[in-house]
Design a protein around this motif. Structure first.
Motif, PDB file in Angstrom:
ATOM      1  N   ASP A   1       0.814  -1.214   0.000  1.00  0.00           N
ATOM      2  CA  ASP A   1       0.000   0.000   0.000  1.00  0.00           C
ATOM      3  C   ASP A   1       0.846   1.262   0.000  1.00  0.00           C
ATOM      4  O   ASP A   1       0.478   2.261  -0.613  1.00  0.00           O
ATOM      5  CB  ASP A   1      -0.926   0.007   1.217  1.00  0.00           C
ATOM      6  CG  ASP A   1      -2.352  -0.297   0.803  1.00  0.00           C
ATOM      7  OD1 ASP A   1      -2.518  -0.916  -0.262  1.00  0.00           O
ATOM      8  OD2 ASP A   1      -3.276   0.104   1.523  1.00  0.00           O
ATOM      9  N   ILE A   2       1.972   1.234   0.701  1.00  0.00           N
ATOM     10  CA  ILE A   2       2.854   2.412   0.686  1.00  0.00           C
ATOM     11  C   ILE A   2       3.326   2.641  -0.749  1.00  0.00           C
ATOM     12  O   ILE A   2       3.273   3.766  -1.266  1.00  0.00           O
ATOM     13  CB  ILE A   2       4.069   2.209   1.629  1.00  0.00           C
ATOM     14  CG1 ILE A   2       3.573   2.003   3.071  1.00  0.00           C
ATOM     15  CG2 ILE A   2       5.020   3.397   1.543  1.00  0.00           C
ATOM     16  CD1 ILE A   2       4.676   1.721   4.075  1.00  0.00           C
ATOM     17  N   VAL A   3       3.715   1.548  -1.394  1.00  0.00           N
ATOM     18  CA  VAL A   3       4.166   1.642  -2.782  1.00  0.00           C
ATOM     19  C   VAL A   3       3.055   2.186  -3.683  1.00  0.00           C
ATOM     20  O   VAL A   3       3.271   3.074  -4.507  1.00  0.00           O
ATOM     21  CB  VAL A   3       4.608   0.234  -3.280  1.00  0.00           C
ATOM     22  CG1 VAL A   3       4.917   0.263  -4.765  1.00  0.00           C
ATOM     23  CG2 VAL A   3       5.801  -0.254  -2.482  1.00  0.00           C
ATOM     24  N   MET A   4       1.864   1.665  -3.488  1.00  0.00           N
ATOM     25  CA  MET A   4       0.769   2.089  -4.369  1.00  0.00           C
ATOM     26  C   MET A   4       0.325   3.521  -4.107  1.00  0.00           C
ATOM     27  O   MET A   4      -0.052   4.237  -5.023  1.00  0.00           O
ATOM     28  CB  MET A   4      -0.395   1.109  -4.258  1.00  0.00           C
ATOM     29  CG  MET A   4      -0.009  -0.231  -4.889  1.00  0.00           C
ATOM     30  SD  MET A   4      -1.390  -1.308  -5.223  1.00  0.00           S
ATOM     31  CE  MET A   4      -1.996  -1.588  -3.605  1.00  0.00           C
ATOM     32  N   GLU A   5       0.390   3.932  -2.843  1.00  0.00           N
ATOM     33  CA  GLU A   5       0.050   5.322  -2.537  1.00  0.00           C
ATOM     34  C   GLU A   5       1.064   6.276  -3.173  1.00  0.00           C
ATOM     35  O   GLU A   5       0.703   7.349  -3.653  1.00  0.00           O
ATOM     36  CB  GLU A   5      -0.012   5.549  -1.023  1.00  0.00           C
ATOM     37  CG  GLU A   5      -1.218   4.903  -0.332  1.00  0.00           C
ATOM     38  CD  GLU A   5      -2.549   5.610  -0.621  1.00  0.00           C
ATOM     39  OE1 GLU A   5      -2.540   6.736  -1.157  1.00  0.00           O
ATOM     40  OE2 GLU A   5      -3.602   5.013  -0.321  1.00  0.00           O
ATOM     41  N   LEU A   6       2.337   5.877  -3.181  1.00  0.00           N
ATOM     42  CA  LEU A   6       3.361   6.724  -3.814  1.00  0.00           C
ATOM     43  C   LEU A   6       3.078   6.860  -5.311  1.00  0.00           C
ATOM     44  O   LEU A   6       3.207   7.933  -5.896  1.00  0.00           O
ATOM     45  CB  LEU A   6       4.757   6.135  -3.596  1.00  0.00           C
ATOM     46  CG  LEU A   6       5.329   6.312  -2.182  1.00  0.00           C
ATOM     47  CD1 LEU A   6       6.558   5.433  -1.997  1.00  0.00           C
ATOM     48  CD2 LEU A   6       5.668   7.788  -1.934  1.00  0.00           C
ATOM     49  N   ARG A   7       2.657   5.751  -5.892  1.00  0.00           N
ATOM     50  CA  ARG A   7       2.355   5.795  -7.319  1.00  0.00           C
ATOM     51  C   ARG A   7       1.122   6.659  -7.573  1.00  0.00           C
ATOM     52  O   ARG A   7       1.085   7.479  -8.476  1.00  0.00           O
ATOM     53  CB  ARG A   7       2.137   4.374  -7.851  1.00  0.00           C
ATOM     54  CG  ARG A   7       1.955   4.344  -9.355  1.00  0.00           C
ATOM     55  CD  ARG A   7       2.027   2.942  -9.892  1.00  0.00           C
ATOM     56  NE  ARG A   7       0.884   2.155  -9.427  1.00  0.00           N
ATOM     57  CZ  ARG A   7       0.828   0.819  -9.489  1.00  0.00           C
ATOM     58  NH1 ARG A   7       1.836   0.123  -9.944  1.00  0.00           N
ATOM     59  NH2 ARG A   7      -0.249   0.187  -9.072  1.00  0.00           N
TER      60      ARG A   7
ATOM     61  N   SER B   1      -7.965  -9.134  -1.054  1.00  0.00           N
ATOM     62  CA  SER B   1      -6.747  -9.797  -1.512  1.00  0.00           C
ATOM     63  C   SER B   1      -6.814 -10.145  -2.994  1.00  0.00           C
ATOM     64  O   SER B   1      -5.801 -10.062  -3.686  1.00  0.00           O
ATOM     65  CB  SER B   1      -6.391 -11.009  -0.645  1.00  0.00           C
ATOM     66  OG  SER B   1      -7.491 -11.825  -0.472  1.00  0.00           O
ATOM     67  N   MET B   2      -7.989 -10.486  -3.500  1.00  0.00           N
ATOM     68  CA  MET B   2      -8.077 -10.758  -4.938  1.00  0.00           C
ATOM     69  C   MET B   2      -7.908  -9.474  -5.759  1.00  0.00           C
ATOM     70  O   MET B   2      -7.295  -9.478  -6.812  1.00  0.00           O
ATOM     71  CB  MET B   2      -9.405 -11.444  -5.271  1.00  0.00           C
ATOM     72  CG  MET B   2      -9.515 -12.865  -4.738  1.00  0.00           C
ATOM     73  SD  MET B   2      -8.204 -13.991  -5.325  1.00  0.00           S
ATOM     74  CE  MET B   2      -7.169 -14.130  -3.876  1.00  0.00           C
ATOM     75  N   ALA B   3      -8.453  -8.367  -5.253  1.00  0.00           N
ATOM     76  CA  ALA B   3      -8.245  -7.088  -5.947  1.00  0.00           C
ATOM     77  C   ALA B   3      -6.770  -6.739  -5.975  1.00  0.00           C
ATOM     78  O   ALA B   3      -6.223  -6.353  -7.013  1.00  0.00           O
ATOM     79  CB  ALA B   3      -9.051  -5.980  -5.254  1.00  0.00           C
ATOM     80  N   ASN B   4      -6.099  -6.908  -4.829  1.00  0.00           N
ATOM     81  CA  ASN B   4      -4.668  -6.600  -4.780  1.00  0.00           C
ATOM     82  C   ASN B   4      -3.883  -7.493  -5.722  1.00  0.00           C
ATOM     83  O   ASN B   4      -3.008  -7.040  -6.453  1.00  0.00           O
ATOM     84  CB  ASN B   4      -4.119  -6.817  -3.359  1.00  0.00           C
ATOM     85  CG  ASN B   4      -4.603  -5.760  -2.388  1.00  0.00           C
ATOM     86  OD1 ASN B   4      -5.223  -4.780  -2.784  1.00  0.00           O
ATOM     87  ND2 ASN B   4      -4.345  -5.964  -1.114  1.00  0.00           N
ATOM     88  N   MET B   5      -4.189  -8.791  -5.673  1.00  0.00           N
ATOM     89  CA  MET B   5      -3.377  -9.751  -6.398  1.00  0.00           C
ATOM     90  C   MET B   5      -3.585  -9.668  -7.909  1.00  0.00           C
ATOM     91  O   MET B   5      -2.646  -9.739  -8.676  1.00  0.00           O
ATOM     92  CB  MET B   5      -3.724 -11.157  -5.895  1.00  0.00           C
ATOM     93  CG  MET B   5      -2.773 -12.232  -6.369  1.00  0.00           C
ATOM     94  SD  MET B   5      -3.319 -13.873  -5.854  1.00  0.00           S
ATOM     95  CE  MET B   5      -3.169 -13.803  -4.098  1.00  0.00           C
ATOM     96  N   HIS B   6      -4.832  -9.501  -8.329  1.00  0.00           N
ATOM     97  CA  HIS B   6      -5.114  -9.633  -9.757  1.00  0.00           C
ATOM     98  C   HIS B   6      -5.451  -8.322 -10.470  1.00  0.00           C
ATOM     99  O   HIS B   6      -5.419  -8.271 -11.688  1.00  0.00           O
ATOM    100  CB  HIS B   6      -6.279 -10.604  -9.969  1.00  0.00           C
ATOM    101  CG  HIS B   6      -5.998 -11.980  -9.432  1.00  0.00           C
ATOM    102  ND1 HIS B   6      -4.938 -12.728  -9.855  1.00  0.00           N
ATOM    103  CD2 HIS B   6      -6.642 -12.726  -8.500  1.00  0.00           C
ATOM    104  CE1 HIS B   6      -4.940 -13.904  -9.207  1.00  0.00           C
ATOM    105  NE2 HIS B   6      -5.957 -13.915  -8.381  1.00  0.00           N
ATOM    106  N   CYS B   7      -5.851  -7.315  -9.738  1.00  0.00           N
ATOM    107  CA  CYS B   7      -6.333  -6.109 -10.413  1.00  0.00           C
ATOM    108  C   CYS B   7      -5.469  -4.887 -10.164  1.00  0.00           C
ATOM    109  O   CYS B   7      -5.655  -3.866 -10.809  1.00  0.00           O
ATOM    110  CB  CYS B   7      -7.764  -5.792  -9.984  1.00  0.00           C
ATOM    111  SG  CYS B   7      -8.865  -7.209 -10.041  1.00  0.00           S
ATOM    112  N   LEU B   8      -4.562  -4.957  -9.201  1.00  0.00           N
ATOM    113  CA  LEU B   8      -3.784  -3.749  -8.887  1.00  0.00           C
ATOM    114  C   LEU B   8      -2.310  -3.883  -9.208  1.00  0.00           C
ATOM    115  O   LEU B   8      -1.574  -2.916  -9.169  1.00  0.00           O
ATOM    116  CB  LEU B   8      -3.939  -3.394  -7.398  1.00  0.00           C
ATOM    117  CG  LEU B   8      -5.245  -2.721  -7.012  1.00  0.00           C
ATOM    118  CD1 LEU B   8      -5.363  -2.602  -5.510  1.00  0.00           C
ATOM    119  CD2 LEU B   8      -5.374  -1.349  -7.657  1.00  0.00           C
TER     120      LEU B   8
END
Ligand SMILES: Cc1cc2nc3c(=O)[nH]c(=O)nc-3n(C[C@H](O)[C@H](O)[C@H](O)COP(=O)(O)OP(=O)(O)OC[C@H]3O[C@@H](n4cnc5c(N)ncnc54)[C@H](O)[C@@H]3O)c2cc1C
Lengths: 86, 467
Positions: free
Chosen positions: A45-51, B458-465
């Protein structure tokens, strides 16, 4: 962006991720993981927030650089020179 | 098509998992749309109003309850991932619950020490074995698919030598999250043991609508689109890619990827390229829920239990009823009044007791309308009569009742057989035969309110983000 501002950015992100967490005593040299019990999802999440906020990309092999506030700011300083504080 | 620009992600279903996934994606600026066939949100854990009273569909207890300030565990994780404050869900802890078998009972609460002392009292010879079991559960690694699949009963009988204690431990864990009959995968056992015995039960005073209200408000606030009464009829597949979804009304929407909480078999059936479906993937376990409104609080008639899991013999039977509409040998009694609500909230407007009983979908679905109405009345009486051997008899104080059946669950959630915990065969990585179609929710593996939200995240994180 200067190192001190980058630190504030990180604090801001941490406050956002863990609103119930008290960050006033956060030590710069100690790993986040040992102080805040962040898990791998939080690191992502830290990485994604930076992006999201500054369009800064942190490649997966660099994730260990985000271990503590000190190492994070060091690592991000060259990457974020052109970013403007919001 | 209203808009030529494809969605980054289309989510099928506005239950707990779909909404949680939607929040994650919208938060990271994806163009995301949740399509829901029903006219309201919530899915298996929705709410409704009959005779001027509010009812929850599924909520007995929010599992995985941990105190404010706890940083580990699914509840804390969900709050962080969805950017909620602990107080947003306003969780009131349980008073205390029981596992009731003939001549034996074990009480438990949100402190493991109560269960420990009960085991010591009722099964003095099993104290060390019980600790050994707790240690094995602590060691279990969530991500190890091979360890997940092994037989829970096998590990239990290797660890605990009194079969009655094994049955008593399995009873609540299967009731609150086991899609398979008879046995439980070791991984699922560990997840449920943690969520019930190591963490605990809680409930918001306002019920599930409070949690749903927060989820939907957040999703919309982030720019997510929620379309109700928009069921997905077909997922059109070209060159092994899902290219667009066609709705029940014929409208088509395109998305770069699709995340479906409709269930595994149900989702496969929507795909235009699937011809044969494996019927063994359909879950078989479903329930009736008999809800009684009382003219007084349950505690005034000596019922101080939050949840009672009962079973009428030494062997716990977790299976589809053999020859009747329902099987009343085992059941769950939930008294939503028996939570420690905050002083400013006070007590619920009515006294309520909810009884859950195992039921058979096919038999309920095969009834004529007239028979259906009659059987509803009959099984309300029978399920309640079975339960009052384990909880103070509340029948003289009943002022209103409601009962829903497997066909009700199927009618409002479209899950095959009205199966509450979905398919016995979980897809832990959420992947399907298409590289841009993924599963979340019940059939990905995590069930319950907290489990489903965790699954969506977790599925959103793993597959969509990623990427
Ligand atoms: C009687 C009962 C009691 C329960 N008690 C508890 C409890 O006390 N505690 C607890 O934690 N859990 C409880 N549960 C379980 C919990 O409710 C579920 O595990 C959880 O809500 C599942 O969420 P989900 O998102 O995986 O699935 P769902 O909620 O089923 O979400 C799927 C959604 O997809 C929609 N959909 C299906 N097909 C389509 C389509 N083709 N197009 C568009 N939309 C579609 C459905 O309408 C539904 O809204 C209970 C459930 C029931 C039924």
């Amino acid at each position: 962006m200067a190192p001190e501002q980058i630190k504030n950015v990180i604090l801001d992100i941490l406050t956002d991720i863990a609103p119930d967490e008290d960050l006033t005593d956060l030590k710069d040299e100690v790993n986040f993981r040992d102080q805040l019990e962040l898990d791998s999802m939080d690191f992502l999440d830290i990485v994604m927030e930076l992006r999201k906020r500054y369009k800064v990309n942190v490649p997966e092999q660099d994730y260990p650089e985000l271990a503590s506030m000190f190492s994070t700011v060091n690592y991000l300083t060259p990457k974020m020179v052109d970013c403007v504080a919001s | 098509m209203s808009d030529n620009q494809p969605y980054d992600t289309i989510i099928i279903g506005a239950g707990m998992s779909g909404l949680a996934a939607g929040i994650r994606l919208a938060h990271y600026d994806q163009r995301v749309c949740i399509l829901e066939r029903h006219y309201t949100i919530g899915g298996l854990n929705s709410f409704y109003r009959v005779n001027g009273r509010n009812y929850d569909v599924g909520l007995h207890a929010v599992t995985n309850f941990t105190q404010k300030g706890t940083k580990k565990g699914p509840l804390a994780r969900i709050l962080r991932q969805l950017r909620f404050k602990y107080d947003d869900f306003a969780l009131a802890p349980q008073k205390g619950s029981r596992i009731a078998f003939p001549d034996h009972e074990l009480r438990f609460s949100n402190e493991l020490d109560l269960l420990r002392s009960e085991v010591k009292k009722v099964f003095p010879g099993q104290v060390d074995n019980f600790e050994a079991l707790v240690a094995k559960i602590a060691d279990y690694d969530d991500l190890d698919q091979a360890a997940f699949e092994i037989s829970g009963r096998q590990v239990l009988s290797d660890t605990i030598s009194d079969p009655l204690l094994i049955e008593m431990i399995l009873c609540p864990l299967m009731w609150y999250g086991n899609a398979a009959e008879h046995d439980m995968a070791w991984g699922q056992f560990c997840i449920m043991f943690r969520s019930i015995f190591l963490e605990g039960f809680a409930r918001p005073y306002k019920g599930v609508r409070l949690i749903l209200k927060h989820l939907v408000k957040r999703f919309r606030g982030l720019g997510g689109e929620l379309k109700l009464r928009k069921g997905v009829k077909t997922i059109h597949v070209e060159n092994e890619q899902a290219v667009c979804v066609e709705l029940d009304n014929g409208e088509q929407l395109t998305g770069k990827r699709i995340l479906s909480s409709a269930g595994r078999l149900e989702t496969m059936r929507m795909c235009s390229d699937t011809s044969e479906l494996d019927p063994r993937l359909a879950g078989q376990l479903t329930f009736i829920e008999s809800i009684s409104v009382l003219d007084r609080e349950p505690s005034s008639i000596g019922n101080d239990d939050t949840i009672v899991f009962y079973n009428d013999s030494e062997k716990f039977h977790w299976e589809r009823p053999a020859d009747e509409l329902c099987d009343t040998r085992t059941g769950v009694v939930c008294s939503p009044n028996n939570y420690v609500y905050a002083d400013e909230e006070g007590q619920l407007a009515d006294g309520v007791v909810r009884i859950t009983t195992i039921a058979d979908y096919d038999r309920w679905a095969g009834l004529s309308e007239e028979e259906y109405q009659r059987e509803k009345l009959r099984w309300y009486d029978r399920s309640v009569a079975a339960s009052v051997k384990y909880t103070p008899d509340f029948r003289p104080y009943v002022i209103d009742t409601d009962l829903f059946t497997p066909t009700t669950i199927n009618r409002f959630t479209w899950h095959d057989n009205g199966a509450v915990y979905g398919s016995p065969d979980k897809v832990l990585d959420g992947r399907t035969h298409l590289n841009n179609l993924f599963l979340c929710g019940t059939d990905q593996g995590f069930v319950g309110i907290i489990g489903a939200m965790m699954s969506g995240i977790s599925m959103a994180n793993m597959h969509c983000l990623r990427g």
